[in-house]
Design an enzyme around this catalytic site. Structure first.
Site, PDB file in Angstrom:
ATOM      1  N   TYR B  14      10.297  -1.298   2.514  1.00  6.78           N
ATOM      2  CA  TYR B  14       9.358  -0.544   3.353  1.00  6.78           C
ATOM      3  C   TYR B  14       8.329   0.196   2.503  1.00  6.78           C
ATOM      4  O   TYR B  14       7.114   0.088   2.743  1.00  6.78           O
ATOM      5  CB  TYR B  14      10.143   0.433   4.233  1.00  6.78           C
ATOM      6  CG  TYR B  14       9.286   1.491   4.879  1.00  6.78           C
ATOM      7  CD1 TYR B  14       8.488   1.189   5.980  1.00  6.78           C
ATOM      8  CD2 TYR B  14       9.260   2.792   4.375  1.00  6.78           C
ATOM      9  CE1 TYR B  14       7.684   2.164   6.559  1.00  6.78           C
ATOM     10  CE2 TYR B  14       8.471   3.763   4.952  1.00  6.78           C
ATOM     11  CZ  TYR B  14       7.679   3.445   6.042  1.00  6.78           C
ATOM     12  OH  TYR B  14       6.886   4.413   6.598  1.00  6.78           O
ATOM     13  N   ASP B  38       6.171  10.861  13.160  1.00  8.29           N
ATOM     14  CA  ASP B  38       5.682  11.192  11.818  1.00  8.29           C
ATOM     15  C   ASP B  38       4.428  12.029  11.945  1.00  8.29           C
ATOM     16  O   ASP B  38       3.353  11.477  12.168  1.00  8.29           O
ATOM     17  CB  ASP B  38       5.408   9.912  11.034  1.00  8.29           C
ATOM     18  CG  ASP B  38       4.967  10.188   9.593  1.00  8.29           C
ATOM     19  OD1 ASP B  38       4.770  11.356   9.236  1.00  8.29           O
ATOM     20  OD2 ASP B  38       4.817   9.209   8.848  1.00  8.29           O
TER      21      ASP B  38
END
Lengths: 120, 120
Positions: B14, B38
């Site tokens: 990732y 986020d």
């Protein structure tokens, strides 16, 4: 979800209580129906304040020291890394995630660490 | 819940993809119905791969570098701290928690950081 809590103060209170309080003192920081997964992935989740007190009673016989290393606020949640030393042979730096209710009680705690993370 | 995934390899993939891939590349690491918060506490959650690609497209124009600082395994989950630098003016070390399905796709990501954590 419009309430505001000082998550860093609550995390510091938690770590201080783990250091110097009883298992009942630590359990009292949790909501009645809170959950604890420590470590995450163990397949075991402690549900409710009574079960949580039982979990922390495992630390009661030992000298425990904690130190907050990194703190990240998430509103009604927080993530942090800390070091915990139990007796003279167990030391680990878990990453924990906690969620809090409007009264500042912990509603969930998840601790991420494995035996491979233990510092010898 | 009997599957096994190499969460550390998935987290490294990732971060590498955030470094060097497109927003679509990053979104492809997520399950179709995944969620991204986020930062946690912002009140916004991106739901689904299309919305997630939109979220990461905000990074596409900039030079992005990531470095894994601390990793903690949690079975089908993981918590980690990393540093991300965007362009020459934004640097922060979030704590993130990810969950994974049996195919190694990310089913949820939560990033804990605030503007106060930005390193200038």
């Amino acid at each position: 979800m419009t309430y505001s809590v000082d998550t860093q103060a609550l995390v510091r209170r938690y770590l201080h209580t783990v250091n110097s309080g009883t298992a009942a003192d630590v359990a009292a920081l949790y909501a009645e129906d809170a959950t604890v997964a420590d470590p995450v992935g163990s397949g075991e989740v402690h549900i409710g304040r009574r079960a949580i007190e039982g979990f922390y009673s495992g630390l009661a016989a030992a000298e425990v020291n904690t130190e907050l290393l990194t703190f990240r606020d998430g509103g009604h949640e927080a993530a942090f890394m800390f070091e915990i030393t139990v007796g003279d042979k167990f030391r680990v730096q878990p990453i924990e995630v906690m969620t809090f209710d409007r009264d500042g009680l912990i509603t969930s705690m998840k601790a991420y660490w494995t035996p491979a993370d233990v510092i010898s």
